[in-house]
Design a protein around this motif. Structure first.
Motif, PDB file in Angstrom:
ATOM      1  N   LEU A 119      45.227  40.536  35.095  1.00  0.00           N
ATOM      2  CA  LEU A 119      44.408  39.319  35.123  1.00  0.00           C
ATOM      3  C   LEU A 119      45.091  38.164  35.845  1.00  0.00           C
ATOM      4  O   LEU A 119      44.432  37.189  36.221  1.00  0.00           O
ATOM      5  CB  LEU A 119      44.043  38.894  33.696  1.00  0.00           C
ATOM      6  CG  LEU A 119      43.145  39.862  32.926  1.00  0.00           C
ATOM      7  CD1 LEU A 119      42.910  39.348  31.521  1.00  0.00           C
ATOM      8  CD2 LEU A 119      41.826  40.077  33.649  1.00  0.00           C
ATOM      9  N   SER A 120      46.367  38.238  36.039  1.00  0.00           N
ATOM     10  CA  SER A 120      47.125  37.129  36.625  1.00  0.00           C
ATOM     11  C   SER A 120      46.613  36.676  38.001  1.00  0.00           C
ATOM     12  O   SER A 120      46.579  35.469  38.266  1.00  0.00           O
ATOM     13  CB  SER A 120      48.604  37.498  36.714  1.00  0.00           C
ATOM     14  OG  SER A 120      49.350  36.390  37.125  1.00  0.00           O
ATOM     15  N   PRO A 121      46.188  37.563  38.891  1.00  0.00           N
ATOM     16  CA  PRO A 121      45.690  37.086  40.198  1.00  0.00           C
ATOM     17  C   PRO A 121      44.440  36.204  40.099  1.00  0.00           C
ATOM     18  O   PRO A 121      44.108  35.499  41.047  1.00  0.00           O
ATOM     19  CB  PRO A 121      45.376  38.376  40.959  1.00  0.00           C
ATOM     20  CG  PRO A 121      46.196  39.411  40.311  1.00  0.00           C
ATOM     21  CD  PRO A 121      46.303  39.011  38.871  1.00  0.00           C
ATOM     22  N   LEU A 122      43.762  36.230  38.949  1.00  0.00           N
ATOM     23  CA  LEU A 122      42.587  35.368  38.773  1.00  0.00           C
ATOM     24  C   LEU A 122      42.977  33.917  38.534  1.00  0.00           C
ATOM     25  O   LEU A 122      42.142  33.026  38.611  1.00  0.00           O
ATOM     26  CB  LEU A 122      41.736  35.854  37.605  1.00  0.00           C
ATOM     27  CG  LEU A 122      40.994  37.156  37.849  1.00  0.00           C
ATOM     28  CD1 LEU A 122      40.532  37.744  36.528  1.00  0.00           C
ATOM     29  CD2 LEU A 122      39.828  36.927  38.766  1.00  0.00           C
ATOM     30  N   ARG A 137      37.229  41.261  42.579  1.00  0.00           N
ATOM     31  CA  ARG A 137      37.485  40.405  41.414  1.00  0.00           C
ATOM     32  C   ARG A 137      36.259  39.552  41.088  1.00  0.00           C
ATOM     33  O   ARG A 137      35.911  39.372  39.922  1.00  0.00           O
ATOM     34  CB  ARG A 137      38.675  39.480  41.685  1.00  0.00           C
ATOM     35  CG  ARG A 137      39.989  40.142  41.529  1.00  0.00           C
ATOM     36  CD  ARG A 137      41.110  39.124  41.652  1.00  0.00           C
ATOM     37  NE  ARG A 137      42.272  39.807  42.155  1.00  0.00           N
ATOM     38  CZ  ARG A 137      42.992  39.429  43.196  1.00  0.00           C
ATOM     39  NH1 ARG A 137      42.715  38.317  43.832  1.00  0.00           N
ATOM     40  NH2 ARG A 137      44.012  40.137  43.584  1.00  0.00           N
ATOM     41  N   VAL A 138      35.605  39.036  42.118  1.00  0.00           N
ATOM     42  CA  VAL A 138      34.394  38.233  41.914  1.00  0.00           C
ATOM     43  C   VAL A 138      33.323  39.101  41.242  1.00  0.00           C
ATOM     44  O   VAL A 138      32.694  38.686  40.261  1.00  0.00           O
ATOM     45  CB  VAL A 138      33.878  37.661  43.252  1.00  0.00           C
ATOM     46  CG1 VAL A 138      32.519  37.001  43.077  1.00  0.00           C
ATOM     47  CG2 VAL A 138      34.886  36.689  43.837  1.00  0.00           C
ATOM     48  N   LYS A 139      33.143  40.293  41.760  1.00  0.00           N
ATOM     49  CA  LYS A 139      32.136  41.193  41.187  1.00  0.00           C
ATOM     50  C   LYS A 139      32.502  41.582  39.754  1.00  0.00           C
ATOM     51  O   LYS A 139      31.636  41.630  38.881  1.00  0.00           O
ATOM     52  CB  LYS A 139      31.989  42.435  42.066  1.00  0.00           C
ATOM     53  CG  LYS A 139      31.334  42.112  43.395  1.00  0.00           C
ATOM     54  CD  LYS A 139      31.293  43.305  44.308  1.00  0.00           C
ATOM     55  CE  LYS A 139      30.706  42.888  45.655  1.00  0.00           C
ATOM     56  NZ  LYS A 139      30.843  43.932  46.669  1.00  0.00           N
ATOM     57  N   ALA A 140      33.776  41.825  39.496  1.00  0.00           N
ATOM     58  CA  ALA A 140      34.212  42.171  38.139  1.00  0.00           C
ATOM     59  C   ALA A 140      33.943  41.015  37.178  1.00  0.00           C
ATOM     60  O   ALA A 140      33.509  41.232  36.041  1.00  0.00           O
ATOM     61  CB  ALA A 140      35.699  42.526  38.134  1.00  0.00           C
TER      62      ALA A 140
END
Length: 157
Positions: free
Chosen positions: A45-48, A71-74
């Motif tokens: 989750l850190s890259p978010l 990540r956007v889609k997730a």
């Protein structure tokens, strides 16, 4: 972007929140090569989380890469799942992004649009803090659930 410095503590209590758990599930589902198998939840989750330093490393103008777009889609898949879990009706996300990082996301429940958001600069998608990610997700889910309750007949179409 700094890969070794995590923006989330390994024992952060927010890792047990609904959005965190669902984001982990969604991101692992999109991980076709098993890259996340041995990673901790905080590392996944850190890259978010885009701290000032991380954001400064990303150019102002740029096209989003496939990892960022996933990540956007997730994130919106996770929101849809949480909405669906609370209202008991199927919530469907539709994410439309251009190669330049602009687009729109719509989440529908039945014929009811419960989330409608324009996306800009997707190559810089992220949140200032982990707490902010959780707060924004909860706010969006609560607003969507309230809309479904207000217009339940439309949501059931």
């Amino acid at each position: 972007m700094s890969q070794l410095t995590l923006a989330i503590e390994e024992n952060d209590p927010l890792l047990d929140s609904d959005i965190s758990k669902e984001m982990l599930r969604q991101m692992r589902a999109l991980d076709a090569y098993g890259m996340y198998e041995k990673w901790t939840p905080a590392r996944i989750l850190s890259p978010l989380i885009l701290t000032k330093e991380r954001k400064a490393e990303i150019p102002v103008i740029g096209d989003p890469d496939e990892v960022t777009m996933s990540r956007v889609k997730a994130y919106y898949n996770a929101l849809s799942f949480l909405i669906e879990k609370q209202v008991g009706l199927m919530a469907i996300p539709m994410v439309n992004l251009t190669h330049e990082g602009f687009g729109r996301v719509v989440i529908t429940v039945g014929k009811l649009v419960v989330v409608d958001k324009n996306l800009r600069d997707v190559h810089r998608f992220g949140f200032k803090t982990f707490e902010q990610m959780n707060e924004e997700a909860n706010k969006i889910v609560n607003q969507a659930v309230a809309l479904v309750k207000q217009y339940e007949a439309v949501a059931q179409l």
